[in-house]
Write a protein that holds these residues in place. Sequence first.
Motif, PDB file in Angstrom:
ATOM      1  N   LEU A 141       1.098   3.985  -2.987  1.00  0.00           N
ATOM      2  CA  LEU A 141       0.792   5.379  -2.701  1.00  0.00           C
ATOM      3  C   LEU A 141       1.955   6.276  -3.111  1.00  0.00           C
ATOM      4  O   LEU A 141       1.755   7.322  -3.746  1.00  0.00           O
ATOM      5  CB  LEU A 141       0.484   5.559  -1.213  1.00  0.00           C
ATOM      6  N   SER A 142       3.168   5.866  -2.789  1.00  0.00           N
ATOM      7  CA  SER A 142       4.347   6.651  -3.154  1.00  0.00           C
ATOM      8  C   SER A 142       4.467   6.776  -4.675  1.00  0.00           C
ATOM      9  O   SER A 142       4.796   7.843  -5.206  1.00  0.00           O
ATOM     10  CB  SER A 142       5.611   6.003  -2.586  1.00  0.00           C
ATOM     11  N   ALA A 143       4.186   5.679  -5.368  1.00  0.00           N
ATOM     12  CA  ALA A 143       4.237   5.701  -6.830  1.00  0.00           C
ATOM     13  C   ALA A 143       3.179   6.647  -7.400  1.00  0.00           C
ATOM     14  O   ALA A 143       3.453   7.415  -8.338  1.00  0.00           O
ATOM     15  CB  ALA A 143       4.030   4.291  -7.378  1.00  0.00           C
ATOM     16  N   ASP A 144       1.991   6.610  -6.838  1.00  0.00           N
ATOM     17  CA  ASP A 144       0.925   7.502  -7.308  1.00  0.00           C
ATOM     18  C   ASP A 144       1.303   8.965  -7.106  1.00  0.00           C
ATOM     19  O   ASP A 144       0.989   9.823  -7.945  1.00  0.00           O
ATOM     20  CB  ASP A 144      -0.385   7.198  -6.563  1.00  0.00           C
ATOM     21  N   ILE A 145       1.970   9.245  -6.004  1.00  0.00           N
ATOM     22  CA  ILE A 145       2.405  10.619  -5.733  1.00  0.00           C
ATOM     23  C   ILE A 145       3.394  11.075  -6.793  1.00  0.00           C
ATOM     24  O   ILE A 145       3.321  12.198  -7.301  1.00  0.00           O
ATOM     25  CB  ILE A 145       3.047  10.714  -4.330  1.00  0.00           C
ATOM     26  N   LEU A 146       4.326  10.205  -7.160  1.00  0.00           N
ATOM     27  CA  LEU A 146       5.301  10.541  -8.196  1.00  0.00           C
ATOM     28  C   LEU A 146       4.609  10.810  -9.530  1.00  0.00           C
ATOM     29  O   LEU A 146       4.942  11.767 -10.239  1.00  0.00           O
ATOM     30  CB  LEU A 146       6.311   9.412  -8.361  1.00  0.00           C
ATOM     31  N   GLU A 164       7.815   9.258 -13.381  1.00  0.00           N
ATOM     32  CA  GLU A 164       6.566   8.619 -13.796  1.00  0.00           C
ATOM     33  C   GLU A 164       6.833   7.210 -14.319  1.00  0.00           C
ATOM     34  O   GLU A 164       6.135   6.254 -13.968  1.00  0.00           O
ATOM     35  CB  GLU A 164       5.867   9.449 -14.868  1.00  0.00           C
ATOM     36  N   LYS A 165       7.844   7.069 -15.170  1.00  0.00           N
ATOM     37  CA  LYS A 165       8.187   5.758 -15.717  1.00  0.00           C
ATOM     38  C   LYS A 165       8.568   4.789 -14.597  1.00  0.00           C
ATOM     39  O   LYS A 165       8.132   3.631 -14.583  1.00  0.00           O
ATOM     40  CB  LYS A 165       9.348   5.885 -16.708  1.00  0.00           C
ATOM     41  N   GLY A 166       9.395   5.264 -13.680  1.00  0.00           N
ATOM     42  CA  GLY A 166       9.804   4.418 -12.567  1.00  0.00           C
ATOM     43  C   GLY A 166       8.634   4.022 -11.691  1.00  0.00           C
ATOM     44  O   GLY A 166       8.530   2.869 -11.252  1.00  0.00           O
ATOM     45  N   ALA A 167       7.740   4.975 -11.442  1.00  0.00           N
ATOM     46  CA  ALA A 167       6.582   4.712 -10.590  1.00  0.00           C
ATOM     47  C   ALA A 167       5.654   3.681 -11.216  1.00  0.00           C
ATOM     48  O   ALA A 167       5.125   2.798 -10.521  1.00  0.00           O
ATOM     49  CB  ALA A 167       5.827   6.015 -10.330  1.00  0.00           C
ATOM     50  N   LEU A 168       5.447   3.775 -12.513  1.00  0.00           N
ATOM     51  CA  LEU A 168       4.579   2.806 -13.192  1.00  0.00           C
ATOM     52  C   LEU A 168       5.185   1.410 -13.150  1.00  0.00           C
ATOM     53  O   LEU A 168       4.472   0.416 -12.953  1.00  0.00           O
ATOM     54  CB  LEU A 168       4.353   3.244 -14.643  1.00  0.00           C
ATOM     55  N   ALA A 169       6.496   1.326 -13.312  1.00  0.00           N
ATOM     56  CA  ALA A 169       7.172   0.028 -13.225  1.00  0.00           C
ATOM     57  C   ALA A 169       7.083  -0.530 -11.810  1.00  0.00           C
ATOM     58  O   ALA A 169       6.894  -1.743 -11.607  1.00  0.00           O
ATOM     59  CB  ALA A 169       8.629   0.176 -13.646  1.00  0.00           C
ATOM     60  N   LEU A 170       7.216   0.342 -10.821  1.00  0.00           N
ATOM     61  CA  LEU A 170       7.117  -0.078  -9.429  1.00  0.00           C
ATOM     62  C   LEU A 170       5.729  -0.632  -9.136  1.00  0.00           C
ATOM     63  O   LEU A 170       5.582  -1.690  -8.501  1.00  0.00           O
ATOM     64  CB  LEU A 170       7.443   1.110  -8.511  1.00  0.00           C
ATOM     65  N   LYS A 171       4.700   0.048  -9.596  1.00  0.00           N
ATOM     66  CA  LYS A 171       3.330  -0.403  -9.360  1.00  0.00           C
ATOM     67  C   LYS A 171       3.089  -1.766 -10.019  1.00  0.00           C
ATOM     68  O   LYS A 171       2.412  -2.634  -9.445  1.00  0.00           O
ATOM     69  CB  LYS A 171       2.324   0.622  -9.904  1.00  0.00           C
ATOM     70  N   ALA A 172       3.641  -1.949 -11.201  1.00  0.00           N
ATOM     71  CA  ALA A 172       3.486  -3.233 -11.885  1.00  0.00           C
ATOM     72  C   ALA A 172       4.158  -4.349 -11.100  1.00  0.00           C
ATOM     73  O   ALA A 172       3.628  -5.472 -10.996  1.00  0.00           O
ATOM     74  CB  ALA A 172       4.063  -3.143 -13.294  1.00  0.00           C
ATOM     75  N   GLU A 173       5.332  -4.059 -10.530  1.00  0.00           N
ATOM     76  CA  GLU A 173       6.052  -5.063  -9.746  1.00  0.00           C
ATOM     77  C   GLU A 173       5.295  -5.399  -8.468  1.00  0.00           C
ATOM     78  O   GLU A 173       5.220  -6.577  -8.071  1.00  0.00           O
ATOM     79  CB  GLU A 173       7.452  -4.550  -9.408  1.00  0.00           C
ATOM     80  N   VAL A 174       4.743  -4.387  -7.821  1.00  0.00           N
ATOM     81  CA  VAL A 174       3.952  -4.614  -6.606  1.00  0.00           C
ATOM     82  C   VAL A 174       2.754  -5.512  -6.910  1.00  0.00           C
ATOM     83  O   VAL A 174       2.436  -6.445  -6.167  1.00  0.00           O
ATOM     84  CB  VAL A 174       3.474  -3.274  -6.011  1.00  0.00           C
ATOM     85  N   SER A 175       2.093  -5.233  -8.017  1.00  0.00           N
ATOM     86  CA  SER A 175       0.914  -6.018  -8.408  1.00  0.00           C
ATOM     87  C   SER A 175       1.281  -7.464  -8.728  1.00  0.00           C
ATOM     88  O   SER A 175       0.534  -8.394  -8.409  1.00  0.00           O
ATOM     89  CB  SER A 175       0.251  -5.367  -9.618  1.00  0.00           C
ATOM     90  N   ALA A 176       2.445  -7.650  -9.338  1.00  0.00           N
ATOM     91  CA  ALA A 176       2.844  -8.992  -9.777  1.00  0.00           C
ATOM     92  C   ALA A 176       3.390  -9.858  -8.645  1.00  0.00           C
ATOM     93  O   ALA A 176       3.340 -11.092  -8.724  1.00  0.00           O
ATOM     94  CB  ALA A 176       3.893  -8.878 -10.883  1.00  0.00           C
ATOM     95  N   TYR A 177       3.902  -9.223  -7.592  1.00  0.00           N
ATOM     96  CA  TYR A 177       4.569  -9.988  -6.538  1.00  0.00           C
ATOM     97  C   TYR A 177       3.545 -10.705  -5.656  1.00  0.00           C
ATOM     98  O   TYR A 177       2.645 -10.076  -5.086  1.00  0.00           O
ATOM     99  CB  TYR A 177       5.437  -9.071  -5.676  1.00  0.00           C
ATOM    100  N   THR A 178       3.697 -12.008  -5.503  1.00  0.00           N
ATOM    101  CA  THR A 178       2.747 -12.805  -4.716  1.00  0.00           C
ATOM    102  C   THR A 178       3.386 -13.409  -3.465  1.00  0.00           C
ATOM    103  O   THR A 178       2.728 -14.145  -2.735  1.00  0.00           O
ATOM    104  CB  THR A 178       2.161 -13.935  -5.575  1.00  0.00           C
ATOM    105  N   HIS A 190       0.830  -1.206   0.000  1.00  0.00           N
ATOM    106  CA  HIS A 190       0.000   0.000   0.000  1.00  0.00           C
ATOM    107  C   HIS A 190       0.863   1.254   0.000  1.00  0.00           C
ATOM    108  O   HIS A 190       0.604   2.200  -0.760  1.00  0.00           O
ATOM    109  CB  HIS A 190      -0.917  -0.004   1.223  1.00  0.00           C
ATOM    110  N   VAL A 191       1.890   1.273   0.834  1.00  0.00           N
ATOM    111  CA  VAL A 191       2.781   2.435   0.907  1.00  0.00           C
ATOM    112  C   VAL A 191       3.533   2.625  -0.410  1.00  0.00           C
ATOM    113  O   VAL A 191       3.683   3.753  -0.899  1.00  0.00           O
ATOM    114  CB  VAL A 191       3.774   2.289   2.087  1.00  0.00           C
TER     115      VAL A 191
END
Length: 208
Positions: free
Chosen positions: A14-19, A43-57, A10-11
């Motif tokens: 949220l940090s990625a969305d702020i970026l 922005e590019k880094g944040a989008l990649a970060l969000k994708a990694e967060v979503s993919a990590y199980t 979540h953090v």
Amino acid sequence: MVYTIENIKHVLNLSADILINSKERLTQLDSNAGDGDLGISMEKGALALKAEVSAYTGEDIGELFIRCGMAFNRVAPSTMGTLLSGSIMALGRKHRGSKEIDDNAAIQAPRIMAEAIMNLGKGRPGDKTILDALIPLAEAIESSFESTPDIRLAMKTAAYAAEKAANETRGMLARVGRTKWIAERTKDHPDGGAVLCSIIAQALASVN
């Protein structure tokens, strides 16, 4: 308080969305110092970060941080991208194997990130970089929590310290990186990295 992998996700989101939402402001600040690519890079880094967060199980907090740092760096290999990704991976190394962390670990995070950035970029406080906001943030959150072990209060205190410190980079001369060559040109503007740090700190401090 104890934080699980879901809290950390979540953090990070949220940090990625702020970026992402700060793209235009960061671009404008960086335009004062050169090519103005900070907003796009973040922005590019944040989008990649969000994708990694979503993919990590998995459940390993350290592994998640390392994966996110690597993903960020792959798409945003700029100076700031490298420094941020390195600091995220430093958190990963610190918490490798952990399925949860506590308030004390959370309080230590800004210091760990600052030390990683200093090691990577060779900058120090006073050089007009992200460190000029991140180190005051680290000192404020540690001092506040030691005095009153209330993490919400500590975060708000740290966010104020980061904002004040970021504003105080206006008038400073850059001493490292590409901006040192145009230090006089950037003197009257706050440092983009320091402002970035302040923006994230303020947003995280406002989360209920």
